[in-house]
Design a protein around this motif. Structure first.
Motif: not given
Length: 508
Positions: A212-231
């Protein structure tokens, strides 16, 4: 460093600092300590929900948080490397709250703002200061502290608030159990700069057979935080994980190309709720009392809700406007919500990460196909917004809730119902008991409220009030945290007098 105070707050995360700010605004002498020598630079909490922004109006924080944050305009689902659905978040709750959007505001920046406001109020976070233990006395607590220079001293306080996270020293000293469990999967969080369709400033979630992985935009474009899982990984392996070790397939399936990695960390997620939130003169709030998966962006907001609930009650008792029984209502109101939240987020996260054919069909087929349909159903959109924004939270079964008027019960959040004659949320910026009447107020009520310095706000009746569930000419007693305490069809001051007398509360 030696000395006494009304309330000693242990833990300078968002929960602790909001509690300290709320107490200070009410004239309470407060100290706040934190074991860490420096403010955190890493953060996992991102979302600031509408209910938090409503409450932040009492601290004059809403405008700054919104200005410094980023509005996420859409929620997107991906599966099998393809974009399957988009759910618009723009003005999703436009008739429910002044803050009808999802705000992304990283916790580290959030904490810097809170600490600066505390400093402006004359309260310094005492960094590198550890709680060694405490003893309870008849009129307060004696807390043993170790300062950053290694010296030990005693702080005498009327009350102690544990806002010190999942490994809470306050909870340990209270002797309160923290039942629950730990998810097998390891979470990671990464701040990245990159490109691709999922780097457009919105929220993107990928469901497939990989991690599972989610991308959260931190600004209009180009910057993001990824939150995910590893088995499932061993503790030793989890601590050694690097960004290169996480599933590139899951990230690549979202169309994310990572140009630069600014920060990366891994952590375990627990789902636990403390057996009690109060023991004598000590209280638990935030992660010290409840922790759960990050599904829905609820954790930090729930802790801030704890802080507002506890803050006005401590202030009232310390000022002599309420008896000790008022403090019992903190646990009565907050622990049930925490348990329901942990159960809900646990089920959502389990579905999002479960393996097997049935879970695979639900994630990759059923959810992506239903989401576009539900996004056009007003009732579904409102339910989703109310749930995630925490505007649905109520205390109807609590000891401070009484009566029904219109569609509103004692314990409900006061609904937002602005009309051309006035915005009913404007008076709520003052954290005081107040009475609202929508229509006309009888002279007896006006006289009773004036004699007791209880603010009375009368709003000329308007159709928007009916749409919000309010009843014309009814009386609504509103608590300092903007929840309805008493809803009465008749605007009779005798009902107010009885409510305050039964609960040994003062209007002053």
């Amino acid at each position: 460093m030696n000395g006494s105070c009304d309330v000693l707050v242990v833990g300078a995360g968002p929960t602790g600092m909001v509690l300290a700010l709320a107490l200070r605004r009410s004239g309470v002498d407060v100290r706040i300590i934190d074991q860490a020598e420096h403010a955190g630079t890493a953060s996992r909490a991102l979302a600031v929900q509408a209910r938090t922004l409503e409450l932040y109006g009492q601290l004059g924080l809403s405008d700054d948080v919104i200005r410094q944050g980023h509005r996420a305009e859409g929620f997107n689902l991906w599966s099998d490397g393809r974009h399957k659905a988009r759910f618009s978040l723009a003005d999703i709750g436009k008739d429910l709250t002044p803050y009808s959007f999802l705000l992304i505001y990283p916790q580290d920046r959030h904490e810097r703002l809170l600490e600066s406001r505390l400093a402006a109020a004359g309260v310094a976070v005492e960094r590198g200061t550890q709680l060694l233990g405490y003893s309870e006395e008849p009129d307060g607590v004696r807390a043993r502290l170790r300062a950053a220079d290694g010296r030990e001293h005693v702080c005498e306080a009327r009350y102690l608030a544990g806002c010190d996270g999942a490994r809470s020293a306050v909870r340990r000293e209270m002797g309160v159990d923290f039942p629950g469990g730990t998810y097998a999967r390891v979470f990671y969080v990464a701040d990245v700069e990159g490109h691709g369709p999922a780097m457009n400033g919105e929220i993107h979630v990928n469901f497939d057979e990989s991690d599972f992985v989610a991308v959260f935009g931190m600004s209009g474009t180009g910057q993001a935080r990824l939150i995910g899982t590893v088995r499932e990984e061993s503790e030793e392996r989890a601590r050694a994980l690097r960004f290169d070790d996480v599933s590139r397939r899951a990230i690549g399936s979202l169309g994310v190309g990572v140009d630069r990695l600014n920060w990366f960390s891994t952590y375990r997620v627990h789902h636990r709720v403390a057996a009690h939130f109060r023991k004598g003169r000590a209280f638990l709030a935030g992660d010290a009392g409840h922790i759960h998966s990050p599904a829905g962006g609820q954790g930090m907001n729930t802790g801030i809700g704890d802080a507002f609930n506890l803050g006005w009650k401590l202030a009232a008792v310390l000022a002599g406007r309420a008896g000790d029984a008022l403090l019992d209502s903190y646990e009565a109101e907050r622990i049930g919500f925490a348990r329901r939240l942990v159960d809900t987020t646990d089920r959502v996260f389990t579905l999002a990460t479960a393996e097997g054919h049935v879970a695979d069909v639900v994630r990759r087929r059923l959810v992506p196909n239903l989401m576009p349909l539900l996004s056009h159903v007003d009732a579904a959109r409102e339910f989703l917004f109310r749930t995630i924004s925490q505007t649905v939270l109520h205390y109807r079964s609590g000891p401070l809730a009484e009566g029904v008027a219109g569609k509103l019960h004692g314990g409900d959040r006061m609904p937002w119902a602005p009309s051309p004659q006035g915005d009913n949320f404007e008076p709520l910026k003052q954290p005081v008991w107040q009475v609202h009447v929508y229509g006309a107020a009888p002279a007896a009520l006006s006289e009773w409220c004036a004699s007791r310095r209880l603010p009375l706000h009368v709003f000329p009746w308007h159709p928007v009030h009916d749409a919000a569930g309010l009843l014309e000419n009814a009386m609504y007693l509103v608590r300092p945290d903007a929840y309805i305490a008493l809803a009465a069809r008749e605007a009779d001051p005798a009902g107010l007098a009885r409510f305050f007398a039964v609960r040994a509360l003062s209007t002053g």
